[in-house]
Design a protein around this motif. Structure first.
Motif, PDB file in Angstrom:
ATOM      1  N   PRO A 181      44.918  68.376  73.454  1.00  0.00           N
ATOM      2  CA  PRO A 181      46.187  67.742  73.810  1.00  0.00           C
ATOM      3  C   PRO A 181      47.069  68.666  74.653  1.00  0.00           C
ATOM      4  O   PRO A 181      47.232  69.833  74.327  1.00  0.00           O
ATOM      5  CB  PRO A 181      46.836  67.461  72.445  1.00  0.00           C
ATOM      6  CG  PRO A 181      45.717  67.515  71.463  1.00  0.00           C
ATOM      7  CD  PRO A 181      44.734  68.494  71.995  1.00  0.00           C
ATOM      8  N   VAL A 182      47.608  68.119  75.729  1.00  0.00           N
ATOM      9  CA  VAL A 182      48.469  68.878  76.630  1.00  0.00           C
ATOM     10  C   VAL A 182      49.804  68.148  76.736  1.00  0.00           C
ATOM     11  O   VAL A 182      49.858  66.912  76.728  1.00  0.00           O
ATOM     12  CB  VAL A 182      47.824  69.026  78.027  1.00  0.00           C
ATOM     13  CG1 VAL A 182      48.703  69.879  78.938  1.00  0.00           C
ATOM     14  CG2 VAL A 182      46.434  69.635  77.903  1.00  0.00           C
ATOM     15  N   GLU A 183      50.874  68.915  76.864  1.00  0.00           N
ATOM     16  CA  GLU A 183      52.217  68.331  76.955  1.00  0.00           C
ATOM     17  C   GLU A 183      52.413  67.710  78.338  1.00  0.00           C
ATOM     18  O   GLU A 183      53.041  68.267  79.233  1.00  0.00           O
ATOM     19  CB  GLU A 183      53.281  69.400  76.698  1.00  0.00           C
ATOM     20  CG  GLU A 183      53.271  69.982  75.301  1.00  0.00           C
ATOM     21  CD  GLU A 183      53.852  69.021  74.259  1.00  0.00           C
ATOM     22  OE1 GLU A 183      54.267  67.902  74.643  1.00  0.00           O
ATOM     23  OE2 GLU A 183      53.882  69.393  73.075  1.00  0.00           O
ATOM     24  N   GLU A 194      49.559  60.505  67.862  1.00  0.00           N
ATOM     25  CA  GLU A 194      48.401  60.451  66.984  1.00  0.00           C
ATOM     26  C   GLU A 194      47.098  60.428  67.775  1.00  0.00           C
ATOM     27  O   GLU A 194      46.033  60.752  67.238  1.00  0.00           O
ATOM     28  CB  GLU A 194      48.468  59.218  66.079  1.00  0.00           C
ATOM     29  CG  GLU A 194      49.535  59.312  65.010  1.00  0.00           C
ATOM     30  CD  GLU A 194      49.524  58.112  64.086  1.00  0.00           C
ATOM     31  OE1 GLU A 194      48.454  57.481  63.949  1.00  0.00           O
ATOM     32  OE2 GLU A 194      50.570  57.802  63.505  1.00  0.00           O
ATOM     33  N   ALA A 195      47.172  60.059  69.055  1.00  0.00           N
ATOM     34  CA  ALA A 195      45.983  60.060  69.897  1.00  0.00           C
ATOM     35  C   ALA A 195      45.431  61.466  70.106  1.00  0.00           C
ATOM     36  O   ALA A 195      44.305  61.634  70.569  1.00  0.00           O
ATOM     37  CB  ALA A 195      46.286  59.420  71.255  1.00  0.00           C
ATOM     38  N   ALA A 196      46.200  62.477  69.741  1.00  0.00           N
ATOM     39  CA  ALA A 196      45.703  63.850  69.817  1.00  0.00           C
ATOM     40  C   ALA A 196      44.614  64.112  68.793  1.00  0.00           C
ATOM     41  O   ALA A 196      43.818  65.043  68.942  1.00  0.00           O
ATOM     42  CB  ALA A 196      46.850  64.831  69.609  1.00  0.00           C
ATOM     43  N   VAL A 197      44.542  63.319  67.748  1.00  0.00           N
ATOM     44  CA  VAL A 197      43.498  63.368  66.719  1.00  0.00           C
ATOM     45  C   VAL A 197      43.254  64.800  66.238  1.00  0.00           C
ATOM     46  O   VAL A 197      42.142  65.329  66.302  1.00  0.00           O
ATOM     47  CB  VAL A 197      42.179  62.736  67.227  1.00  0.00           C
ATOM     48  CG1 VAL A 197      41.220  62.530  66.053  1.00  0.00           C
ATOM     49  CG2 VAL A 197      42.431  61.410  67.910  1.00  0.00           C
ATOM     50  N   GLY A 198      44.315  65.440  65.788  1.00  0.00           N
ATOM     51  CA  GLY A 198      44.176  66.741  65.145  1.00  0.00           C
ATOM     52  C   GLY A 198      44.256  67.946  66.057  1.00  0.00           C
ATOM     53  O   GLY A 198      44.331  69.077  65.581  1.00  0.00           O
TER      54      GLY A 198
END
Length: 268
Positions: A181-183, A194-198
């Motif tokens: 995940p990137v900002e 939540e799409a970052a999935v952890g």
């Protein structure tokens, strides 16, 4: 002085690549649909760093996009190709618009391969060059509810590593950049983090720094961030059907959290 071509250069990781490479003294070619945004960015970079910046407005979902970009270059040699443009869909496959998934494949896979075909021969002829293809930690796993996106990123990862092996010792370094995940606007548009999935969020600047260091060392691929590296590599790969079912449970919560079933997000 070398020239870098960056796709998806209007925001996020692409814009961060432009900032960093301009500061290092590289001339730039910026490619994206958002021409006005890129022109403003290009003007700032020219004034700040005294470099040449060309802007090419092109929708990379068009079938002849690589040829159009090559024609717009007008013979200008490109020393570093950064295939960063891309977007993702999220949701139940039957709810996602088929045209969006077609465009996703054209941008994430077809344009990436086409531009690599167009520009690598020149690098080989000159005996030096580099290619950075932006994949994702999603490319390491089966990802229900991100089926087309994750599958495309798996292609990018394997394609890049295949070329890395082919071009070792021939002067051209190839890197698969696999951020978690990137900002960026990706999760804002989808409507849920939540799409970052952890995965642990990192900044585009951290991603760019890791990518350029890894390319210089000809590492083949890089996953920026220790926790994201661990998440990408410690998850089991087999048995594949069991992994797919477990992944469905993990990603299932994303579907209900998104703003719409066919959520689309730029990944740059």
């Amino acid at each position: 002085m070398t020239t870098a071509l960056i796709t998806g250069a209007s925001s996020g990781i692409g814009a961060a690549f432009a900032d960093r490479l301009a500061a290092d003294g590289h001339d730039l070619v910026l490619v994206a649909r958002s021409t006005a945004v890129m022109e403003e960015h290009a003007d700032r970079l020219r004034r700040a760093h005294g470099i040449a910046v060309d802007v090419i407005g092109q929708d990379l979902a068009e079938p002849d996009a690589p040829e159009r970009v090559l024609a717009a270059l007008g013979g200008k040699p490109v020393d570093l190709l950064i295939n960063n443009a891309g977007f993702g869909t999220c949701g139940r496959f039957e709810d996602i618009d088929a045209e969006q998934d077609r465009r996703q494949i054209m941008v994430n896979v077809a344009a990436l391969v086409g531009l690599t075909h167009a520009l690598v021969p020149g690098m080989l002829a000159r005996g030096s060059g580099g290619v950075i293809n932006v994949a994702s930690t999603a490319g390491f796993q089966i990802s229900p509810h991100f089926s087309v996106y994750s599958s495309a990123k798996t292609f990018v990862l394997n394609f890049s590593l295949a070329l890395w092996a082919e071009y070792r010792g021939r002067g051209v370094n190839v890197l698969a950049l696999c951020p978690g995940p990137v900002e960026t606007s990706f999760f804002d548009v989808i409507g849920t983090r939540e799409a970052a999935v952890g995965g642990k969020f990192i900044t585009p600047e951290v991603v760019v720094d890791a990518a350029l260091k890894a390319l210089a060392r000809n590492r083949g691929y890089v996953v920026p961030g220790r926790s994201n590296f661990a998440l990408a590599h410690l998850m089991p790969r087999r048995p594949r059907k069991l992994v797919a079912l477990i992944a469905k449970r993990v990603t299932g919560g994303v579907v209900g959290a998104t703003r719409r079933p066919d959520a689309v997000a730029v990944n740059t």
